[in-house]
Structures are given as structure tokens and as C-alpha cells.
Scaffold this active site. Structure first.
Site, short mmCIF file in Angstrom:
data_model
loop_
_atom_site.label_atom_id
_atom_site.label_comp_id
_atom_site.label_asym_id
_atom_site.label_seq_id
_atom_site.Cartn_x
_atom_site.Cartn_y
_atom_site.Cartn_z
N ARG A 174 0.81 -1.22 0.00
CA ARG A 174 0.00 0.00 0.00
C ARG A 174 0.85 1.28 0.00
NH1 ARG A 174 -2.41 -3.68 -1.18
NH2 ARG A 174 -4.35 -4.50 -0.35
N SER A 223 -11.25 0.24 3.34
CA SER A 223 -10.43 -0.32 4.43
C SER A 223 -9.68 0.79 5.15
CB SER A 223 -9.43 -1.33 3.87
OG SER A 223 -10.10 -2.45 3.34
N GLU A 293 -4.54 3.10 6.51
CA GLU A 293 -4.53 2.89 5.06
C GLU A 293 -5.22 4.06 4.37
OE1 GLU A 293 -6.32 -0.29 1.82
OE2 GLU A 293 -5.41 -1.06 3.66
#
Length: 312
Positions: A174, A223, A293
Site C-alpha cells: 500500500r 479499508s 490505510e
């Protein structure tokens, strides 16, 4: 918010809006205003604008606003939003797609299906644009952008246009090494030969799985926390007793505990503060420090206290 004076900004062919509300453009439907919102007419317009813009003025790109908290104090500088001129997706050859930075994951995966290109089905589940998931190495269902990306085209904060190969992006989980202020305007993805029927079946499976497990019909940001090595963020959040934890109109989803939702009246301040409280509780419970995130941008305002829903 005080806005920049018009003479300090270069002329554009696209749309340049001062003091622009950002809440309607993000999934949480919360947050302050952009000092300036720029929707370029094309890549040349974007390059010219950034080249002529005072280098002290910050620039950030905005896609579909899915993985984003815009803080209530607003975003200083210029927010760049890529429109239809950057949303085309075309097959370059039998195995590759050339995609504009403003194209959605749904459009990319559907075009791949029609062209008989497999391996891109997971992009169907990423609620964002090519620019966003290339920048953050977006992924789901066992695959990441780094598994299918050939190269991408960016415009640097200086206005310089540059093509970067996969190896140039420094991908980790990520995260990419793309510089601040750079805007991804296109990307090339490569898959493998597959029957359109098989691709559609995999896309249907992914869609059904998301529908069953995630609060897709809520105002959410996707998320919230990265999965820690060897673990699942939602399990740690649940184990810490955070399912249903709330602050004002912000709540940890009952359906999937790695999702924060706006139940209707939340502010960005409440959403972010709730996320920080979840991180604190998980740390106390399991010793794991969860990493955000969701990207958080703009100017914060003071956060209120935390309580569970129903507490006085």
C-alpha cells in the site's frame, strides 16, 4: 478559508474553482473546502498549470475520494481532479490496456473482460481511479497493482511529464515512491489470455464477496487500516472490543470492523478521532500498532471526546 489571489495562478483551459466544497466529492461526504479545485482540460493543460504555479503552493490529486478523509479545516493549495479527458481505457495489444488516470477500477476490469485479458479482475473491487491505486499499490483478493503494472505516466509538481517503469515506483504494501504533488495521468496494465466468461465469473465472485462482507451501501472510506504482517486488521479491531464503537455520527462498522462509517451526521474530525481511538485500543489489547490505510489530508480541527454508542 482565505483563498489565493487569482493573479497568482496560471491561465487554464479547464475548470478552476476557488473555495470549492470537497465533501460532495468524497465517499465519507464530510470535510472542508479546497482552496482551489482544478479540473484540467487535458494533460497539456495540467502540465502548463503546474509549470506556472508558484512552487510554494501545495498540490494534491483527488480521484473518486474513496480512500480519503478530507479534514474539516479544508485543503490548502490546489486539488487536482481528473475528469473525462483522463478516463479512457483502450487495449494496446492482446494482453495490455492503456488506462487514463481518471478511469475507475470497474471500467478497467470490464474493458479487460471484453478484450479477453485475465488477471485484472481484482481491480473491480478497488473503489477508486487508476491514479489512486497506482500511487498506493492498491490491492485485493490476493493481487496488487504491482502484479499487473507495466508503467505509468505522471506529471511532476514542476509540470514535467515523465514515464516511469514498474521498477521505478518502489512498491511496498500500500505504498509507492511517487513524489508528493505528482499526478498519475495514465498507466499500462498487462494480464494474460482468458475467456470473457471466466473473467466475468471471477468478477461476479468478487462482487458477491464484497457485498456479503463490507458495508458498501454506507458512507465509508473503504479499508481503514493496513493489515499488519501475518495478521488481519479487522480481527485485531474486533478483539479489542471496537465493533460498533462510535463518536458522534462516526462508527466502527458492525458488518466489517476495518471500515469506519458516517451514519449521517459525522464530521471528518469525528471519523479521524474514532480511528485514532481504535488504534489506541488495539495497541493496548494486542500490542500491535495499526497503520492508517486511508489517506488523511488538509487542516485538522480539535477532536471531541470518545464514547460508545448509547453511553452518556
Amino acid at each position: 478559508m482565505a483563498v489565493l489571489s487569482r493573479p497568482s495562478l496560471p491561465a487554464v483551459r479547464g475548470k478552476l474553482t476557488p473555495d470549492a466544497p470537497l465533501a460532495p466529492l468524497v465517499w465519507f461526504k464530510t470535510g472542508g473546502r479546497a482552496e482551489w479545485l482544478f479540473e484540467p482540460a487535458d494533460a497539456k493543460d495540467l502540465c502548463g498549470f503546474l509549470a506556472g504555479l508558484d512552487p510554494r503552493i501545495p498540490v494534491m490529486a483527488l480521484g473518486l475520494g474513496s480512500n480519503l478523509i478530507v479534514r474539516d479545516g479544508g485543503v490548502p493549495g490546489v486539488v487536482v481532479r481528473l475528469g473525462k479527458a483522463f478516463a479512457a481505457v483502450t487495449a494496446s495489444d492482446d494482453l495490455t490496456l492503456r488506462c487514463g488516470g481518471g478511469a475507475s477500477g470497474i471500467l478497467v476490469s470490464s474493458t479487460a473482460r471484453d478484450a479477453g485479458i485475465g488477471g485484472l479482475e481484482f481491480l473491480r473491487s478497488i473503489p477508486g481511479t487508476v491514479g489512486g491505486f497506482v500511487r498506493m499499490n492498491g490491492g485485493a483478493y490476493g493481487r496488487e497493482v504491482k502484479d499487473v503494472l507495466v508503467d505509468c505516466e505522471i506529471v511532476l509538481r514542476s509540470g514535467e511529464r515523465r514515464c516511469l517503469a514498474l521498477a521505478d515506483l518502489g512498491y511496498t504494501y500500500r505504498h509507492s515512491a511517487l513524489p508528493d504533488g505528482a499526478v498519475v495521468i495514465a498507466a499500462t496494465f498487462r494480464g494474460h489470455p482468458a475467456a470473457p466468461e471466466a473473467i466475468q465469473a471471477e468478477m461476479d465472485r468478487i462482487s458477491a464477496s464484497r457485498e456479503a462482507s463490507q458495508p458498501l451501501r454506507s458512507k465509508t472510506g473503504g479499508s481503514t487500516f493496513k493489515n499488519p504482517p501475518g495478521g488481519k486488521a479487522w480481527e485485531l479491531v474486533d478483539r479489542a472490543g471496537c465493533r460498533g464503537l462510535s463518536l458522534g455520527g462516526a462508527q466502527v462498522s458492525e458488518k466489517h470492523t476495518n471500515f469506519l462509517i458516517n451514519t449521517g451526521s459525522a464530521t471528518s474530525t469525528e471519523i479521524e478521532a474514532l480511528g485514532e481511538d481504535v488504534r489506541r485500543r488495539v495497541k493496548e489489547n494486542s500490542g500491535v500498532e495499526l497503520e492508517w490505510e486511508i489517506q488523511r489530508v488538509g487542516t485538522p480541527v480539535p477532536a471531541p471526546g470518545i464514547k460508545r454508542e448509547g453511553e452518556q
